[in-house]
Design a protein around this motif. Sequence first.
Motif, PDB file in Angstrom:
ATOM      1  N   VAL A  75      -5.345  -7.393   3.838  1.00  0.00           N
ATOM      2  CA  VAL A  75      -4.755  -6.994   2.998  1.00  0.00           C
ATOM      3  C   VAL A  75      -4.358  -8.394   1.629  1.00  0.00           C
ATOM      4  N   PHE A  77      -4.240  -9.667  -2.539  1.00  0.00           N
ATOM      5  CA  PHE A  77      -4.055  -9.069  -4.264  1.00  0.00           C
ATOM      6  C   PHE A  77      -4.907 -10.121  -4.829  1.00  0.00           C
ATOM      7  N   TYR A  78      -6.003  -9.166  -5.529  1.00  0.00           N
ATOM      8  CA  TYR A  78      -6.604 -10.137  -6.312  1.00  0.00           C
ATOM      9  C   TYR A  78      -7.482  -9.418  -7.306  1.00  0.00           C
ATOM     10  N   PRO A  79      -7.480  -9.223  -8.677  1.00  0.00           N
ATOM     11  CA  PRO A  79      -9.030  -8.291  -9.687  1.00  0.00           C
ATOM     12  C   PRO A  79      -9.827  -7.982  -8.606  1.00  0.00           C
ATOM     13  N   LEU A  81     -10.654  -7.673  -5.657  1.00  0.00           N
ATOM     14  CA  LEU A  81     -11.204  -6.276  -4.820  1.00  0.00           C
ATOM     15  C   LEU A  81     -10.371  -4.818  -4.932  1.00  0.00           C
ATOM     16  N   PRO A  82     -11.255  -4.111  -5.000  1.00  0.00           N
ATOM     17  CA  PRO A  82     -10.566  -2.767  -5.404  1.00  0.00           C
ATOM     18  C   PRO A  82      -9.856  -1.852  -5.322  1.00  0.00           C
ATOM     19  N   LYS A  83      -9.279  -2.316  -3.443  1.00  0.00           N
ATOM     20  CA  LYS A  83      -9.048  -1.434  -2.516  1.00  0.00           C
ATOM     21  C   LYS A  83      -7.746  -2.334  -2.155  1.00  0.00           C
ATOM     22  N   SER A  84      -7.874  -4.136  -2.900  1.00  0.00           N
ATOM     23  CA  SER A  84      -6.518  -4.652  -2.647  1.00  0.00           C
ATOM     24  C   SER A  84      -6.541  -5.103  -1.518  1.00  0.00           C
ATOM     25  N   TYR A  85      -7.534  -4.073  -0.107  1.00  0.00           N
ATOM     26  CA  TYR A  85      -7.802  -4.293   1.133  1.00  0.00           C
ATOM     27  C   TYR A  85      -9.899  -4.717   1.356  1.00  0.00           C
TER      28      TYR A  85
ATOM     29  N   LYS B 274      -3.577  -1.019  -3.578  1.00  0.00           N
ATOM     30  CA  LYS B 274      -4.898  -1.089  -4.599  1.00  0.00           C
ATOM     31  C   LYS B 274      -4.419   0.494  -6.130  1.00  0.00           C
ATOM     32  N   TYR B 291      -2.404 -11.779 -13.210  1.00  0.00           N
ATOM     33  CA  TYR B 291      -2.476 -10.697 -12.271  1.00  0.00           C
ATOM     34  C   TYR B 291      -1.621  -9.828 -12.161  1.00  0.00           C
TER      35      TYR B 291
END
Lengths: 428, 435
Positions: A75, A77-79, A81-85, B274, B291
Motif C-alpha cells: 500500500v 499513495f501515488y496517482p 497506482l489506481p488501487k493505491s496498492y 483507492k 496530490y
Amino acid sequence: MKIGLEVHVALPTKSKLFCACSTDATEPNSSICPICMGFPGSKPMLNRAALDYASNVSRTLGCMPAQMVSFVRKVYFYPDLPKSYQITQLQEPVGVDGSVEISSKKVKIRRIQLEEDPAKIIRESGYTLMDFNRSGIPLLEIVTEPDIASEEELREFLGELRSILYYVGINIEKELKVDLNISLSKARVEVKNVTGIRNLVDAANYEIKRQTELTSKGKEVVQETRSYNEAEVRTESSREKESDEEYGFIFEPDLTSYKLPSSNAKVVLASKVAREYSRKYGAKEKTILELIQFDRESYALMDHAKDKAEMQKIIAVIELLKKYESTGIGNEKFEELLEIAKSGAQINAELIKKVKSGQRVETSSVNLQSIDKEITTMIKNHKELLKEYEKNPKAFNFIVGEVAAKLKANPRDVAIRLRAVLEKGFKD
Amino acid sequence: MPTTKPNPKFAEELSKLNKKLNFMSVINSSANGKSLFSVKDNLCVKGFESRAGSKILSGYIPPFNATAVQRMLDSGYEFVGKTVMDEFGFGSFGTNTDIVAKNPFDETRVAGGSSSGAAVATAVIKNHVAIAESTGGSISNPASFCGVVGFTPTYGTISRYGLIDYANSLDKVGVMGRRAADIRAAFDRIKGADNYDSTCSDSKISSTPTKKLMIIEQLMKGIDSKVLSSFDLLLSKMQGMGYKVEHASLDIIDKAIPAYYIISMAEASTNLAKYDGYKYGEQGKDFTKKYNDFFCDARSSFGIEAKRRIVLGTFVRSASVKDKYYIKALKFRTALTSKLSSILKDSFLISPTMPTVAPKIDEAAGLSLIKAYSMDSLTIPPNLSGLPHISFPCGYANGMPIGAQLISSHFNDYALLDFVESWEKSFKYEFKYNL
C-alpha cells in the motif's frame, strides 16, 4: 565495491497481469478496463501466461522451485497506482536463491517476483497527464545479492541476464528498469528507476567515481536514495529517507495460492553453450557467444555441427548471414547454403537471396579435394615461396589468390585448406 | 421463482412506502412486481448508481454488472432497486450512512445492519428476494431484526465480482427472502465458479442432515430474556420433532470479535485506499493542489466509522505490530475454523441470531463502540470461518421479530435451507406490508 540490482522486466504477455486488456496499445488510455483501473467492484484474475514466463526464468536462474506462489498488497499513495496498492509478492515469490554465472564468479539471485506495473505519469509544464495503458502490465522483478564488484562484472552480468531472458522469450532491450544499490564503503546508496542498460552502466560509473572521490577526500558517503539524470549523466539526491518506507503489506485476499507451472522447455545458457562448443569444436568461445547470445536461430543452426571442420563452416555461414542481414533462413535452406559453402563456392548476398527464395543455385564442381590438389601443385611449382610463408604473409596470400582464381573458389576456404596443408608439413 | 400478475402501480406504491421506511436508494421505475430482486448498494448494477452507502462514491455508475446480478437478470428476475446499507458495510444498525432504513415492525427502531435496506425490502415486498452481502453478520443481523430469512452461504460459493469490497477474505454474497424455498431458487441461479473471481469455486453443495443441535455455552452470555425465552421455545419444538440439543464449551470463541475486527479493518483500510476523488464517484475540484492535499480533501467525505476503520486497519498491519495483531488474528481464524468444523461434523450449531430485538434508533446511536461491536458476537464466528449460516424468524416479542441462527459445515449449505423449509411448515412468519 558492492553492487546489487533490482531489475524490473516487462513480460511479453498478450494481456495484462490481472485482466484481459492488451499490452501493446499506443493510443493513451485505450487499453483499460474496470480491473486495471481499480474500479470499485472489480477483482483481479491472474494471467497464467505471466506465471509461465516467471517460472521459466526462475528455473533458468537455478532458483529453488517454489511450492506455491501467492500475492500481497503493497500500500502506498501515488496517482499512478489506481488501487493505491500494488499487487506484488512477499512471502511466497516465484523464486529464491538462484544465480547467474559470469567469468569471475556466480552472482547470486536473492529473489524473483511477479507484480503489476503502475500507470505512466506524463509531466507537462503546469499539469500532469496519466496513461493507464501501462497499469497492470506484468513485471518480473529480479533481485541480486550485492555480488557485483566492478563495471566489467556489471556489464557481463547484464549481458548474461539479458541472454537468459532472451532465451526464455523476454527481450529487455527497451523495457529494462533497474534500482541500483552501490556501496564502496559502509553506506549503501540506492539509485532508483534507471532505464536502459547504457544509463545503468553510466549511473554505476558516476556513483563509483563520486563515492571514490568523497572517500579519498576523507568525507563520508551518505546512505540515501538517489535518482539518475540522463541528460547530465549524473545521479542526484532524492532527499528521501529509506527508513520512511511503510507499506503495510497484507495478503491479497482476492487471489488464491498458485502452483508454479512445471515446464519442459529447454534451458539455454548461451555462455555455457559457447564454452561447450569451443571445447568440442575448437572454435573461439567469444565468437560463438557473440553469434548466439541473442540469436536463437544461430544457436539452432550450430546444432548441425558434426565435427570441427563442419562447425567452422557453420560459423562462417552464420557470420555471412549476419553480415548480409539475412536472418530467418530456416533449417532446410541453411543446409543447402552449408553444402554450397562446403563445395568451396563463394557465398555472397546474391547467392543467399537465391537460396532463400528457393531458386536453383549452380555451384561449380569445386570441392575440397580439388582445392587440395591445386594447392599441392602450386606449392610444388613455387617451392621458394613456401620457405618464406611464415615470415611473409604475401606469399601465403599469393597462393590463395592463384588457387581461388583458378578454381573460382572462395578464398577463405582456400586459405583454410592451405593452412591445414602447410601445418601438416608439406612433403615433396 | 415467486411469480404473480404484474402490477402497473407497483413502482409508485414502492416509492411511497420507501419515503416512509427509507430502504432503497435507487428504484427501478419499470419494475412491476413480478419475480423481483433487489440489490444491496455495494453490488454493482450496470447503469445504476452504486455507492455502498458512501458519499465518496456519489455518482459512481458502474459500467458492468456484478456476477450475481447478471445471473439473476439472465434467469428472468427483474431488478427492483438498490437497497441502503451502512457505509461500506461498517455497522450493525444501518445507521452509519446518510439514508437510515426504518424497521417495518416499528419505525422508531433500526432495521439492523449492514444490509438494512435488503431486510426491509424483503419484509415489505411479496414476490422478491434480496441479494445482500455479509462480512461479519450483515445478512443474519437485519434478517433477524426485520423478521425475514437471511442466508449467508459458504465463503466462495457465490462470486464476489462486482462487490464493492469491505474485507475480501470475509465478504460473502448471500440472499434474503420470505421463505427458504425462494432463497434456494435464487441461490441455485447465482452460485458457482466465475471467471472473474479466483476465490469462487464450483465445489459441490451438499445437503447432509443431522438431528443434533449444538449450543456453544460462551455464546449464550448477555442475551436478552425475551430473546432467550423465544429461543428456548424453538429448542423445545425442535426436540419435539426428534432433534437432540447438546451443549459444548469453546473458550477461544471470545477472541472471535477482536480477530474479526483486526482482519476486516486491515483489509478494509487497503480497499478504501483507492478512493482518491479523481477517477470515479465524488470528484475533487482543485487539481492545482499537490496530490497528498488533493487526496486528503477527497477523503474527508468518508463517514466517521469508515475513518476509524482506515486508521485502525492501517495500524494493525503496520510493520512494527503486524505480527501482534494481523498475523495473530489470521492464525486465530485458522484455529477457530478447525474447532468449529470438528463440532459441525455431526451437528448444527444453533443460537439466537442477535442478543436483543431491534433497538430504537436513538438507543443504537447511544451505544458505546465496544457494545456496538459486541452486538455481532453470535454472527461473527461463522462469518470469520466462512461457514454457511441462516437466520430465520423463530418468535415475536411485543410485536418485534426474533431470529435464530443455524450454522453448518463448509459446503453443506442445502442442509440449512432444508432445515428452515421444514420449520416453515409449522411456523408462520408475520409481515406488516405486502407490496
